[in-house]
Design a protein around this motif. Structure first.
Motif, mmCIF file in Angstrom:
data_model
loop_
_atom_site.group_PDB
_atom_site.id
_atom_site.type_symbol
_atom_site.label_atom_id
_atom_site.label_comp_id
_atom_site.label_asym_id
_atom_site.label_seq_id
_atom_site.Cartn_x
_atom_site.Cartn_y
_atom_site.Cartn_z
ATOM 1 N N ASP A 17 44.990 37.559 27.033
ATOM 2 C CA ASP A 17 45.932 38.369 27.853
ATOM 3 C C ASP A 17 45.393 39.474 28.698
ATOM 4 O O ASP A 17 46.133 40.123 29.345
ATOM 5 C CB ASP A 17 47.044 38.738 26.918
ATOM 6 C CG ASP A 17 46.169 39.862 25.802
ATOM 7 O OD1 ASP A 17 45.229 39.755 25.563
ATOM 8 O OD2 ASP A 17 46.855 40.651 25.194
ATOM 9 N N GLU A 18 44.025 39.513 28.544
ATOM 10 C CA GLU A 18 43.358 40.468 29.580
ATOM 11 C C GLU A 18 42.855 39.870 30.698
ATOM 12 O O GLU A 18 41.937 38.632 30.671
ATOM 13 C CB GLU A 18 42.227 40.996 28.689
ATOM 14 C CG GLU A 18 42.644 41.968 27.349
ATOM 15 C CD GLU A 18 41.325 42.365 26.593
ATOM 16 O OE1 GLU A 18 40.510 43.075 27.471
ATOM 17 O OE2 GLU A 18 40.934 42.089 25.460
ATOM 18 N N LYS A 19 43.394 40.191 31.940
ATOM 19 C CA LYS A 19 43.122 39.541 33.118
ATOM 20 C C LYS A 19 41.751 39.498 33.346
ATOM 21 O O LYS A 19 41.099 38.602 33.850
ATOM 22 C CB LYS A 19 43.969 40.455 34.312
ATOM 23 C CG LYS A 19 43.689 39.754 35.403
ATOM 24 C CD LYS A 19 44.625 40.285 36.639
ATOM 25 C CE LYS A 19 44.567 39.511 38.032
ATOM 26 N NZ LYS A 19 45.103 40.078 39.004
ATOM 27 N N ARG A 22 39.830 36.688 31.523
ATOM 28 C CA ARG A 22 40.202 35.750 32.135
ATOM 29 C C ARG A 22 39.477 35.258 33.306
ATOM 30 O O ARG A 22 38.717 34.144 33.807
ATOM 31 C CB ARG A 22 41.657 35.394 32.465
ATOM 32 C CG ARG A 22 42.616 35.500 31.359
ATOM 33 C CD ARG A 22 44.032 34.976 31.403
ATOM 34 N NE ARG A 22 44.751 35.779 32.715
ATOM 35 C CZ ARG A 22 45.399 36.726 32.591
ATOM 36 N NH1 ARG A 22 45.372 37.184 31.362
ATOM 37 N NH2 ARG A 22 45.989 37.241 33.391
ATOM 38 N N SER A 40 47.577 33.558 30.204
ATOM 39 C CA SER A 40 47.760 34.662 29.330
ATOM 40 C C SER A 40 48.425 34.572 28.197
ATOM 41 O O SER A 40 48.379 35.600 27.387
ATOM 42 C CB SER A 40 48.431 35.922 30.355
ATOM 43 O OG SER A 40 49.682 35.733 30.684
#
Length: 213
Positions: A17-19, A22, A40
């Motif tokens: 969920d952390e951009k 990713r 995410s």
């Protein structure tokens, strides 16, 4: 032996969920030649896994909606055999044990370096290679004993494990030939050679077929 290309064209699904995480994983893995899809949430991952084949899954434990552990449980329930590496800041012994108990094959704690990520990915893919090679040996052994139905079950798993390999197509062609289904066997031989025109067993089998027909 399984194809070395699997390490170069492996398709990786990254769930975090952390951009920034990713983006980091995408850059590191794509720079090494992997095909990467990054999402995410567990829900997005589950939807993709229902539609597409992935060689490996990287998964955070804390996600919005369905958690990483719950996603692992769902994959097990649905019989989806994709090797999963849990990548999480929650690196307690209890968390690691729970992840492994629910189907994860490895664990990487955050923060991690690009080198650590690549080492984990390559290690799991090497493990899958050994599994594939063992399956190939067992499938051939069963065919030699005339146990084609049992061999077919293994070959079907090989298709899902490494879709880019000609080996399952070749083995399945032998199974089909044993049942007299020559036309479909020929299609699988040609499929094997489409994936690799130099795959010797399929070339030899096709040569025998053409000589007889």
């Amino acid at each position: 032996m399984i194809y070395q290309e699997v390490l170069l064209v492996a398709k990786v699904l990254c769930v975090d969920d952390e951009k920034n995480v990713r983006n980091l994983m995408r850059k590191v893995l794509e720079d090494e030649g992997y095909e990467v899809v990054a999402v995410s949430s567990g829900e997005e991952a589950q939807e993709l896994l229902n539609r597409e084949r992935f060689n490996i899954l990287t998964l955070d434990l804390k996600l919005p909606g369905i958690s990483g552990i719950d996603l692992l449980k769902k994959l097990q329930e649905e019989g989806m055999e994709v090797p999963a590496i849990v990548i999480s800041a929650i690196a307690t012994p209890e968390a690691i044990v729970e992840a492994m108990k629910n189907g994860a094959v490895d664990f990487l704690s955050k923060p991690f370096s690009p080198e650590e990520l690549l080492e984990k990915i390559k290690g799991v893919l090497e493990m899958e290679k050994m599994t594939f090679s063992k399956m190939e040996r067992i499938a051939k052994s069963l065919m030699e004993k005339g146990k084609y139905d049992e061999s077919e079950k293994i070959v079907r798993k090989m298709f899902s494990l490494v879709p880019s390999s000609p080996i399952p197509h070749y083995l399945y062609s032998l199974i089909l030939s044993s049942r007299g289904n020559k036309d479909l066997a020929l299609k699988h031989l040609k499929a094997a050679l489409t994936l690799d025109g130099n795959y010797y067993p399929a070339r030899e089998e096709l040569k025998k077929y053409e000589e007889k027909n």
